[in-house]
Design an enzyme around this catalytic site. Structure first.
Site, short mmCIF file in Angstrom:
data_model
loop_
_atom_site.label_atom_id
_atom_site.label_comp_id
_atom_site.label_asym_id
_atom_site.label_seq_id
_atom_site.Cartn_x
_atom_site.Cartn_y
_atom_site.Cartn_z
N TYR A 17 7.94 -2.69 -6.51
CA TYR A 17 7.08 -3.38 -6.75
C TYR A 17 7.38 -4.21 -8.17
O TYR A 17 6.78 -4.11 -8.88
CB TYR A 17 5.70 -2.60 -7.40
CG TYR A 17 5.15 -1.94 -5.96
CD1 TYR A 17 3.93 -2.78 -5.28
CD2 TYR A 17 5.29 -0.69 -5.38
CE1 TYR A 17 3.60 -2.29 -4.27
CE2 TYR A 17 4.89 -0.17 -4.23
CZ TYR A 17 3.95 -1.14 -3.57
OH TYR A 17 3.39 -0.68 -2.41
N TYR A 145 -3.95 6.27 -1.11
CA TYR A 145 -2.44 5.61 -0.83
C TYR A 145 -1.82 6.69 0.32
O TYR A 145 -1.57 7.82 -0.08
CB TYR A 145 -1.85 5.76 -2.25
CG TYR A 145 -0.36 5.09 -2.13
CD1 TYR A 145 -0.17 3.65 -1.89
CD2 TYR A 145 0.75 5.93 -1.70
CE1 TYR A 145 1.25 3.23 -1.76
CE2 TYR A 145 2.02 5.33 -1.78
CZ TYR A 145 2.02 4.19 -1.39
OH TYR A 145 3.42 3.40 -1.32
N ASP A 246 -2.66 14.22 4.27
CA ASP A 246 -1.83 13.56 3.76
C ASP A 246 -1.40 14.39 2.38
O ASP A 246 -2.19 14.24 1.60
CB ASP A 246 -1.85 12.08 3.41
CG ASP A 246 -0.51 11.52 2.46
OD1 ASP A 246 0.49 12.30 2.21
OD2 ASP A 246 -0.68 10.31 2.61
N LYS A 275 7.70 13.81 -0.23
CA LYS A 275 8.22 13.80 -1.66
C LYS A 275 8.98 15.31 -2.24
O LYS A 275 10.04 15.55 -2.08
CB LYS A 275 6.93 13.80 -2.52
CG LYS A 275 6.49 12.35 -2.44
CD LYS A 275 5.55 11.91 -3.61
CE LYS A 275 5.52 10.29 -3.51
NZ LYS A 275 4.45 9.51 -2.94
C1 LIG Z 1 4.39 8.54 -1.88
C2 LIG Z 1 3.40 8.85 -1.03
C3 LIG Z 1 3.52 8.32 0.29
C4 LIG Z 1 4.61 7.58 1.03
O1 LIG Z 1 5.79 8.26 0.58
P1 LIG Z 1 7.31 7.47 0.65
O2 LIG Z 1 8.22 8.58 0.65
O3 LIG Z 1 7.36 6.72 -0.44
O4 LIG Z 1 7.47 6.56 1.87
C5 LIG Z 1 2.47 8.50 1.38
N1 LIG Z 1 1.35 9.13 1.00
C6 LIG Z 1 1.15 9.75 -0.28
C7 LIG Z 1 -0.22 10.56 -0.55
C8 LIG Z 1 1.96 9.59 -1.38
O5 LIG Z 1 1.94 10.03 -2.56
#
Ligand SMILES: *Cc1c(COP(=O)(O)O)cnc(C)c1O
Length: 426
Positions: A17, A145, A246, A275
């Protein structure tokens, strides 16, 4: 390499970004150890960000290093089409074991965003195979997100999601307001009304609900009560809609339980992990689902799940993920996260009385100070570095999610720096 390598960075390399015209300074890091990032100029910073939720055991960890070296001498990579290897199988077994029961099928991919794409495709293909191809929409909540790729962008917060300029070419989905309840004691049934109405009116075309459970990350760093998630789960069942959770940010202990959904006793149909999966060593993500969903997808034409990245189940990444998950399981992680949470409450809560602060939120090993106004990033970033800590705010949010191994003295340095920055700079 040329002495002016930083000026090459400035004129040729995009950072996340970032702009290519007068970008804000970036700090050169030469190594990292434990919770410390080593700057080129000799200074050390205590990392409050765990490299965006991922480095839960800290850096340069002997056990994780050994796992990767060991695998490196066998093979760094091999295609996953038609071939398999022990690291992938061992990791899949571990993930099936530690995630909620009934999540039994594992799809490996290379980043969180792709794990979300895979989850969305699974949900849509499930309904297609079930004879309901009209179920293609998603329902989510604002301030979420889910990643930067097109499918994921389409379920990020339409305003805060940083993707609004693409909105005209994104598929349009349904958004309910972000939940406002903070804990179950305050639960009021009206809190879910808008969400419920959207589901009631549109369920015939909705394939799945997608949410970050209990803690929303980069879309606003918001916390909401488990009862909301429980209600969502019940409504999904009532209206025959899948639930995708997620846990890319919340997974692996961050909110105090191994997965945040455990706090609501909710089991999703599809779960995204990423992550912290490799302890911050490699890019790896996974999408898990139930045997019911995988059976339906597999039993109907096309009979295969339509996805398969080049670096799927990379053995180096899988090996370090196995080491990271085992390291977590063998550590007193609940106790550590509990201690971090208590300390964050004690040391950040006083900020709440400052006029420039609108809210202080703590959940597990995550602390958030929300300010009234946008932060002057250049000033604030410099100040944090001067204070010997690495904290990277966005918009009006100063937040931390340190490695779990941070000591109480180190954490105090980080929270002191936050209090100082908040007090001084506004
Ligand atoms: C960081 C994140 C993503 C995206 O993961 P990347 O490895 O950056 O593509 C998706 N969902 C959540 C909740 C996140 O924190």
């Amino acid at each position: 390499m040329n002495k002016n390598w930083l000026s090459f960075d400035k004129t040729h390399i995009w950072h996340p970004y970032s702009t290519m015209q007068n970008p804000l300074p970036v700090y050169p890091i030469v190594s990292a150890e434990g919770v410390y990032l080593q700057l080129e100029n000799g200074n050390k910073l205590i990392d409050g960000m765990a490299s965006w939720w991922s480095a839960i055991h800290g850096y340069n960890h002997p056990v994780l290093n050994a796992a990767m070296r060991n695998q490196l001498d066998k093979m760094a990579h091999v295609m996953f089409g038609g071939l398999t290897h022990r690291p992938a199988v061992e990791l899949a077994e571990l993930l099936v074991k530690i995630t909620p029961n009934s999540l039994e099928q594992v799809f490996f991919c290379d980043s969180g965003s792709v794990a979300v794409e895979v989850a969305i495709k699974m949900a849509i293909q499930y309904w297609y195979a079930s004879g309901k191809p009209e179920k293609q929409k998603l329902l989510t909540i604002r301030c979420g997100y889910h990643g930067d790729t097109f499918g994921a962008m389409a379920v990020c917060d339409p305003v805060n999601g940083m993707h609004n300029i693409f909105s005209h070419i994104l598929p349009s989905h349904y958004f309910a307001d972000a939940p406002t309840c903070k804990n179950d004691d305050e639960w009021q049934p009206e809190a879910i009304t808008i969400f419920k109405n959207l589901l009631e009116q549109n369920h015939t075309e909705i394939a799945a609900v997608i949410l970050e459970p209990l803690l929303q990350g980069a879309g606003g760093m918001r916390i909401y009560c488990p009862e909301y998630l429980r209600q969502v789960s019940l409504l999904c069942k009532e209206y025959n809609v899948l639930l995708i959770l997620d846990e890319i940010a919340t997974g692996f202990g961050r909110t105090g339980t191994m997965f945040a959904c455990e706090q609501a006793d909710v089991i999703p149909d599809i779960l995204c992990l990423g992550k912290a999966l490799t302890g911050g060593y490699m890019s790896l993500a996974a999408t898990l689902t139930t045997t019911k969903i995988s059976n339906v997808i597999s039993a109907q034409p096309p009979g295969v799940f339509m996805h398969g990245p080049t670096f799927m189940a990379n053995p180096l990444a899988c090996s370090v993920a196995i080491a990271s998950v085992n390291q977590l399981l063998n550590s007193p992680w609940q106790q550590r996260i509990n201690q971090i949470e208590q300390q964050l409450f004690a040391e950040l809560s006083p900020c709440a009385s400052l006029p420039q602060v609108t809210d202080v939120r703590i959940k597990g090993a995550v602390g958030i100070v929300e300010l009234k106004n946008q932060i002057n990033m250049e000033q604030v970033q410099q100040k944090f570095v001067k204070l010997g800590v690495w904290v990277r705010p966005f918009r009006n949010l100063i937040y931390i999610m340190p490695p779990y191994i941070i000591t109480s003295e180190e954490l105090t340095k980080v929270t002191d720096a936050i209090v100082e920055v908040v007090t001084d700079n506004f």
